[in-house]
Design a protein around this motif. Structure first.
Motif, PDB file in Angstrom:
ATOM      1  N   ILE A   1       0.865  -1.175   0.000  1.00  0.00           N
ATOM      2  CA  ILE A   1       0.000   0.000   0.000  1.00  0.00           C
ATOM      3  C   ILE A   1       0.901   1.224   0.000  1.00  0.00           C
ATOM      4  CG2 ILE A   1      -1.816   1.252   1.214  1.00  0.00           C
ATOM      5  CD1 ILE A   1      -2.545  -1.405   2.581  1.00  0.00           C
ATOM      6  N   HIS A   2       0.784   2.073  -1.006  1.00  0.00           N
ATOM      7  CA  HIS A   2       1.676   3.217  -1.167  1.00  0.00           C
ATOM      8  C   HIS A   2       0.983   4.492  -0.678  1.00  0.00           C
ATOM      9  CE1 HIS A   2       4.694   1.004  -3.533  1.00  0.00           C
ATOM     10  NE2 HIS A   2       3.643   0.332  -3.997  1.00  0.00           N
ATOM     11  N   VAL A   3       1.628   5.142   0.284  1.00  0.00           N
ATOM     12  CA  VAL A   3       1.179   6.458   0.739  1.00  0.00           C
ATOM     13  C   VAL A   3       2.146   7.472   0.136  1.00  0.00           C
ATOM     14  CG1 VAL A   3       0.795   7.944   2.725  1.00  0.00           C
ATOM     15  CG2 VAL A   3       0.251   5.506   2.871  1.00  0.00           C
ATOM     16  N   ARG A   4       1.642   8.312  -0.745  1.00  0.00           N
ATOM     17  CA  ARG A   4       2.519   9.238  -1.478  1.00  0.00           C
ATOM     18  C   ARG A   4       2.236  10.668  -1.047  1.00  0.00           C
ATOM     19  NH1 ARG A   4       1.163   5.285  -5.447  1.00  0.00           N
ATOM     20  NH2 ARG A   4       3.039   4.200  -6.202  1.00  0.00           N
ATOM     21  N   GLN A   5       3.271  11.282  -0.466  1.00  0.00           N
ATOM     22  CA  GLN A   5       3.178  12.686  -0.050  1.00  0.00           C
ATOM     23  C   GLN A   5       3.959  13.547  -1.041  1.00  0.00           C
ATOM     24  OE1 GLN A   5       1.774  14.387   3.121  1.00  0.00           O
ATOM     25  NE2 GLN A   5       1.909  15.811   1.414  1.00  0.00           N
ATOM     26  N   THR A   6       3.277  14.498  -1.674  1.00  0.00           N
ATOM     27  CA  THR A   6       3.905  15.371  -2.658  1.00  0.00           C
ATOM     28  C   THR A   6       3.990  16.783  -2.097  1.00  0.00           C
ATOM     29  OG1 THR A   6       3.024  14.051  -4.477  1.00  0.00           O
ATOM     30  CG2 THR A   6       3.766  16.287  -4.996  1.00  0.00           C
ATOM     31  N   ASN A   7       5.201  17.350  -2.120  1.00  0.00           N
ATOM     32  CA  ASN A   7       5.429  18.720  -1.692  1.00  0.00           C
ATOM     33  C   ASN A   7       5.955  19.531  -2.877  1.00  0.00           C
ATOM     34  OD1 ASN A   7       4.952  17.520   0.763  1.00  0.00           O
ATOM     35  ND2 ASN A   7       6.465  18.714   1.862  1.00  0.00           N
ATOM     36  N   ARG A   8       5.728  20.818  -2.804  1.00  0.00           N
ATOM     37  CA  ARG A   8       6.276  21.730  -3.820  1.00  0.00           C
ATOM     38  C   ARG A   8       7.146  22.762  -3.116  1.00  0.00           C
ATOM     39  NH1 ARG A   8       5.460  23.050  -8.957  1.00  0.00           N
ATOM     40  NH2 ARG A   8       3.646  21.665  -9.107  1.00  0.00           N
ATOM     41  N   TYR A   9       8.353  22.951  -3.667  1.00  0.00           N
ATOM     42  CA  TYR A   9       9.230  23.994  -3.133  1.00  0.00           C
ATOM     43  C   TYR A   9       8.795  25.336  -3.722  1.00  0.00           C
ATOM     44  CZ  TYR A   9      13.502  26.269  -1.552  1.00  0.00           C
ATOM     45  OH  TYR A   9      14.412  27.092  -0.916  1.00  0.00           O
ATOM     46  N   VAL A  10       8.421  26.261  -2.840  1.00  0.00           N
ATOM     47  CA  VAL A  10       7.767  27.476  -3.306  1.00  0.00           C
ATOM     48  C   VAL A  10       8.744  28.616  -3.579  1.00  0.00           C
ATOM     49  CG1 VAL A  10       5.595  26.913  -2.182  1.00  0.00           C
ATOM     50  CG2 VAL A  10       7.331  28.191  -0.916  1.00  0.00           C
ATOM     51  N   HIS A  11      10.024  28.444  -3.215  1.00  0.00           N
ATOM     52  CA  HIS A  11      11.024  29.471  -3.523  1.00  0.00           C
ATOM     53  C   HIS A  11      12.021  28.868  -4.514  1.00  0.00           C
ATOM     54  CE1 HIS A  11       9.345  31.749  -0.274  1.00  0.00           C
ATOM     55  NE2 HIS A  11       9.699  30.867   0.621  1.00  0.00           N
ATOM     56  N   GLU A  12      11.752  29.073  -5.790  1.00  0.00           N
ATOM     57  CA  GLU A  12      12.642  28.500  -6.795  1.00  0.00           C
ATOM     58  C   GLU A  12      13.982  29.214  -6.707  1.00  0.00           C
ATOM     59  OE1 GLU A  12      12.505  27.023 -11.423  1.00  0.00           O
ATOM     60  OE2 GLU A  12      10.975  28.375 -10.630  1.00  0.00           O
ATOM     61  N   THR A  13      15.038  28.461  -6.468  1.00  0.00           N
ATOM     62  CA  THR A  13      16.335  29.052  -6.184  1.00  0.00           C
ATOM     63  C   THR A  13      17.423  28.397  -7.022  1.00  0.00           C
ATOM     64  OG1 THR A  13      16.732  27.498  -4.374  1.00  0.00           O
ATOM     65  CG2 THR A  13      15.684  29.594  -3.817  1.00  0.00           C
ATOM     66  N   ILE A  14      18.562  29.063  -7.048  1.00  0.00           N
ATOM     67  CA  ILE A  14      19.739  28.524  -7.704  1.00  0.00           C
ATOM     68  C   ILE A  14      20.900  28.619  -6.727  1.00  0.00           C
ATOM     69  CG2 ILE A  14      18.964  29.167 -10.017  1.00  0.00           C
ATOM     70  CD1 ILE A  14      20.877  31.569  -9.864  1.00  0.00           C
ATOM     71  N   GLN A  15      22.025  28.027  -7.090  1.00  0.00           N
ATOM     72  CA  GLN A  15      23.240  28.194  -6.326  1.00  0.00           C
ATOM     73  C   GLN A  15      24.384  28.565  -7.264  1.00  0.00           C
ATOM     74  OE1 GLN A  15      23.935  24.404  -4.388  1.00  0.00           O
ATOM     75  NE2 GLN A  15      25.431  23.830  -5.931  1.00  0.00           N
ATOM     76  N   LEU A  16      25.286  29.381  -6.762  1.00  0.00           N
ATOM     77  CA  LEU A  16      26.447  29.821  -7.521  1.00  0.00           C
ATOM     78  C   LEU A  16      27.699  29.430  -6.765  1.00  0.00           C
ATOM     79  CD1 LEU A  16      25.289  33.402  -8.582  1.00  0.00           C
ATOM     80  CD2 LEU A  16      25.296  31.335  -9.985  1.00  0.00           C
ATOM     81  N   SER A  17      28.677  28.896  -7.488  1.00  0.00           N
ATOM     82  CA  SER A  17      29.916  28.444  -6.867  1.00  0.00           C
ATOM     83  C   SER A  17      31.100  29.117  -7.551  1.00  0.00           C
ATOM     84  CB  SER A  17      30.063  26.919  -6.967  1.00  0.00           C
ATOM     85  OG  SER A  17      29.022  26.270  -6.281  1.00  0.00           O
ATOM     86  N   GLY A  18      32.143  29.357  -6.784  1.00  0.00           N
ATOM     87  CA  GLY A  18      33.357  29.956  -7.319  1.00  0.00           C
ATOM     88  C   GLY A  18      34.567  29.446  -6.576  1.00  0.00           C
TER      89      GLY A  18
END
Length: 985
Positions: free
Chosen positions: A615-632
């Motif tokens: 029996i599969h219980v599926r919890q779906t969430n959405r990340y509401v702050h679409e973000t990026i990361q920058l590396s140097g």
């Protein structure tokens, strides 16, 4: 004493008055504590260091609720930039620090000097919109002024955001497990739901979105019928909800928990009504004991049966019908068929050859059928007790024998068989069921029976009333040659894994008749399923290591272990038995930027179709702050022998504004800015660039193509300042460490006693005149007077014609006046007489080990002595009433020479005990007395405590204080005497 009188007689009146004042001061000090001192100049210096031109500034972000009302509810997570408006150039504001974010109280706090400023809101929290001004334009800039009188408690800026709202809809559906249409009773049935909101609020709802509004406070319940919907409106976005059906039994639910978002959140509950039904059939037969045919008169006799039901709905009524049987010569007579309803406790009648069927009894309902006595007849079956079993023949045959006089007794036959409903062939072949059979009267009777299987009878076996018989599926036990009129009871011994259709029958053997019963069992469904919880996150830019926490309820009980899952993970299978019901609730992650969009199979029960399945219980969430990361990465260019700094500070800019700042360390010198908004409030992708906070000796180079950094070495000018400590006055009995501070830079160095030390080197990577302040931290050690001087060190750096930096000049000032040299000198004085006022408290406790000594011979008091060397200072009596402990208080810590007094504890001998003293002045003393045997019988000794519990006053606290004051007074008198002698000479 004469010497003292002589000294006093030589003093002037002024000196005597001064001496009296000093003695009075010392007396007051000895009673009330050490007389505090302070330096006016030092206090002024400390105050000057604590004071600052800056004033605390508060921004308070509050919520406008979904109805448009301003509230006191804080709004955390709003990002602001802070700018100063220069008086000389108000069109070019200067940014201060980096991004400021409101805390959980909706506040931003920063200290600022007087001037004009403004906060610029650059990012709103999810679920909020900007407040609008009078022209319906969003408000993002908040100007304010800091003055010298700015209040540090009241917010200077109060900003508001409009809270957005969404809907919650709770739906109820009821279906029958056998697919039949719902009855009117089912459609009228009410189902109760508890609704919980994370903000504890009260919200309004309508049934089916229309009609009267109802209010529900978080944690309260509402009721719905099949097909109804409870529609909540105006719930703030982000609020976490949990919907729980009370007394949930069978079915499943989706979206039973989640966060409110812009689209309606629909919590759908589908219940399965377990409506498996069965019929109960009663048959009636009349026989005559002489074997003659049934008469027409006997055919019309009504035999009465009392019915008892349990495990059925209260006041339930069940329809019954009878077969067509002829009660007269007219075959078309409607009276040949009867129908009606019957409830618990009712009585029905049956006639010869009549069959009565009670319809639609729920599976699992228990019944008892008792035939009431009819004159002239013997009931072959008096009581039948059983339960409605699905697909089982719940049919019972009642035979009554009319007793004809003068008939010879003819043996009766009693038989019963076992039928098992199971899909397991092994159970059908091997499983045995036990029956207890009793006969009355049973005295001196040995009965015989045989077991018949597949039409073949076995050997006769002897049987004694009360014994048990074992049968398998398809077997029949038959008692032959039973005497008529013998009362019997057949009871199947219940088993946990089978439902029994017929549990017990009671009756009487009939002359020449036969009674037969069928005991049908259905296997209790068994099996298990595996519950698997799956986590899925939509969106980009979230922390993939973020753990989502789930609470699991099985049969209403929350499990101890919290389930932790990352995005894309599944839980280990959780075993559930048939009939278990579960509920899965994910803990709210809205504060971390995740909205629970919905959970499938969040609530449910394990049914037959689930057995052996996952029996599969599926919890779906959405990340509401679409973000990026920058590396140097940071690279270095430097000559041999030059070391890189321990760390650097890098700033990330959005346009001309600093939005992030990081400290970066080696050896890899890599850095990453995470969680950066990908788009601005206008939906445009943000272009970021990099900047390094200047490092002495290094020139930072950047390129617009990336956020990498390259530093090139520039030789700086490095200078260090040395500081000296000198000590005057008496010699301190202990080492003393002094602290010195140089600002800016908060450089701290220490000197123990007298000596010199260098501050860390200061690097100058640009020309200019630099100023540093040096002062000593005022300590609190008793007897010390601290130097309050404030030095300022000035360093002037110039750039030569070759481009190199050179040290041009440096100089020093003390309290504003320029001094020779470059060595700040601080002079501290020590006066050991100040130590005489410091006191200590010494606790003492007594521990006993009486061994075998009885209570009547144990000591009831002891005496402890406070010693300095061989001299007793004080003594105390310890008893059970003092809890065998005492405290020597206000003892001088130092003697007149400034040496710390070595106090010890001693106990007067106790007959029969060995004493051992442990501890010290700082921690207190403990005396362990261990019984070792008396050398003589107990008796009063000169050292034994008196019975009045009083001790002679031999140097307790007051005496010690007096001695100390005396010593101080003599020293003061001596100093005055010296002064007097000196003035005369």
């Amino acid at each position: 004493m004469n010497r003292l009188k002589h000294i006093l007689s030589k003093l002037t009146v002024r000196s005597r008055v001064l001496l009296s004042a000093l003695l009075l001061t010392m007396l007051v000090t000895g009673i009330t504590g050490t007389l505090a001192w302070n330096s006016g100049r030092q206090s002024a210096l400390n105050l000057g260091q604590a004071r600052s031109a800056e004033r605390p500034v508060h921004l308070l972000k509050l919520e406008i609720d979904v109805e448009g009302n301003r509230t006191e509810v804080p709004v955390p997570g709003a990002d602001f930039l802070l700018f100063r408006i220069p008086d000389q150039d108000p069109e070019n504001p200067e940014q201060i620090q980096t991004t400021f974010t409101t805390d959980q109280e909706g506040r931003i706090t920063v200290s600022l000097p007087p001037g004009r400023y403004f906060f610029q809101e650059v990012r709103l929290p999810y679920g909020f919109a900007p407040e609008l001004d009078g022209e319906q334009q969003p408000i993002r800039r908040y100007d304010f002024t800091v003055s010298a009188e700015s209040n540090n408690e009241v917010p200077i800026v109060t900003a508001y955001n409009q809270r957005l709202a969404g809907d919650l809809i709770i739906e109820k559906t009821l279906v029958n497990d056998d697919g039949r249409e719902l009855t009117e009773e089912q459609r009228a049935q009410l189902f109760e739901f508890r609704v919980t909101f994370s903000d504890g609020g009260t919200y309004r709802y309508q049934i089916d979105g229309q009609g009267e509004h109802h209010e529900l406070e978080s944690g309260e319940t509402l009721q719905l019928r099949h097909g109804q919907r409870a529609v909540f409106t105006g719930i703030p976005i982000g609020v976490h909800y949990i919907v729980e059906e009370i007394d949930f039994q069978h079915g499943q639910a989706n979206n039973s928990s989640g966060n409110i978002h812009s689209e309606p959140s629909i919590a759908a509950f589908t219940n399965r009504d377990m409506t498996r039904l069965g019929n109960l059939i009663l048959e009636k037969e009349v026989v005559n004991s002489d074997g003659s045919a049934v008469t027409d008169e006997q055919r019309t006799i009504d035999f009465r049966f009392e019915l008892q039901f349990s495990n059925v709905p209260e006041d339930a009524a069940f329809r019954y019908t009878t077969n067509r049987y002829q009660i007269d010569e007219d075959p078309e007579n409607d009276g040949d068929i009867r129908e009606g309803t019957v409830s618990n406790g009712d009585t029905v009648t049956l006639r010869h050859d009549e069959v009565l069927t009670i319809h639609d009894l729920p599976v699992g309902a228990s019944y008892q059928i008792r035939e009431l006595e009819t004159a002239g007849f013997v009931s072959g079956t008096e009581v039948v007790q059983g339960s409605i079993v699905q697909d089982a023949p719940n049919r019972h045959h009642f035979v009554n024998s009319y007793q004809v006089g003068g008939v010879e007794p003819t043996p009766a036959v009693l038989s019963f068989e076992k039928q098992v409903l199971s899909s397991d062939d092994e159970i059908l072949r091997e499983r045995e069921f036990e029956f207890e059979v009793t006969f009355e009267p049973s005295e001196a009777h040995v009965f015989q029976y045989r077991i018949i299987e597949d039409g073949v009878g076995g050997e006769l076996q002897n049987f004694v009333s009360g014994d048990t018989i074992r049968l398998r599926h398809g077997q029949t036990v038959a008692f032959a040659a039973l005497p008529p009129g013998l009362a019997y009871t057949i009871r199947e011994i219940p088993s946990d894994d089978f439902f029994e259709m017929l549990e017990e029958v009671r009756g009487t053997t009939i002359n020449g008749g036969a009674s037969h019963y069928v005991f049908v069992n259905r296997e209790v469904p068994r099996g298990s399923a595996q519950l698997i919880i799956e986590k899925n996150v939509l969106g980009v830019g979230y922390d993939t290591n973020h753990e989502f926490l789930f609470d699991l309820y099985i049969n209403g009980i929350r499990q101890d272990e919290v389930i932790r899952l990352r995005s894309g993970q599944s839980s280990a299978p959780i075993a559930l038995e048939l009939g278990d019901h579960w509920r899965v609730v994910e803990q709210d992650s809205f504060g971390s930027g995740f909205v629970q969009e919905g959970i499938s199979n969040g609530t449910g029960s394990v049914e037959l179709e689930h057995v052996g399945q996952n029996i599969h219980v599926r919890q779906t969430n959405r990340y509401v702050h679409e973000t990026i990361q920058l590396s140097g990465v940071k690279t270095w260019e430097m000559p041999e022998g030059v070391q890189t700094p321990r760390h650097i500070t890098i700033q990330l800019l959005q346009g001309d504004f600093v939005v992030r700042q990081l400290n970066v360390e080696g050896p890899n010198w890599t850095y990453t800015f995470e969680g950066l908004p990908k788009f601005d409030d206008n939906g445009e992708e943000i272009q970021y660039r990099i900047r390094e906070v200047p490092i002495p000796g290094w020139d930072a180079k950047t390129t617009p193509e990336n956020i990498n950094l390259h530093n090139v070495w520039v030789d700086p000018v490095q200078v260090s300042l040395e500081v000296e400590k000198q000590i005057t006055g008496d010699t301190s009995p202990n080492d003393e460490t002094f602290e010195f501070i140089m600002n800016p830079g908060s450089h701290v160095v220490y000197i123990t006693n007298s000596g010199r030390v260098h501050f860390p080197e200061v690097s100058f990577d640009r020309p200019g005149t630099f100023e540093f302040t040096v002062h000593e931290t005022r300590g609190s050690s008793l007897g010390w007077t601290y130097d309050n001087a404030e030095y300022k060190w000035f360093v002037r750096v110039e750039q030569g014609q070759d481009g190199l930096l050179v040290l041009a000049e440096q100089w020093l000032t003390k309290n504003g006046d320029r001094v020779e040299g470059l060595l700040p000198v601080f002079v501290n004085a020590f006066d050991k007489s100040a130590l005489l006022t410091e006191t200590v408290n010494i606790p003492v406790k007594k521990l006993w080990d009486h061994k075998e000594l009885t209570a009547d011979l144990q000591p009831d008091a002891i005496i402890v002595q406070l010693m300095v060397g061989d001299r007793e200072i004080s003594r105390r009596q310890l008893t059970a009433s003092t809890e065998w402990q005492t405290l020597f208080q206000n003892l001088p810590r130092y003697d007149s020479e400034g040496r710390e007094v070595d106090y010890q504890i001693r106990e007067l001998p106790v007959n029969g005990y060995r004493a051992e003293v442990t501890g010290n002045v700082q921690e207190g003393f403990a005396i362990q007395n261990t019984y070792v045997g008396m050398t003589e019988p107990p008796s009063e000794t000169p050292d034994a405590p008196s019975t009045n519990n009083r001790l002679p006053d031999v140097g307790d606290t007051l005496t010690i204080t007096a001695v100390a004051l005396g010593l101080v007074s003599l020293r003061i008198a001596y100093l005055l005497y010296k002064e007097s002698r000196g003035s005369r000479s």
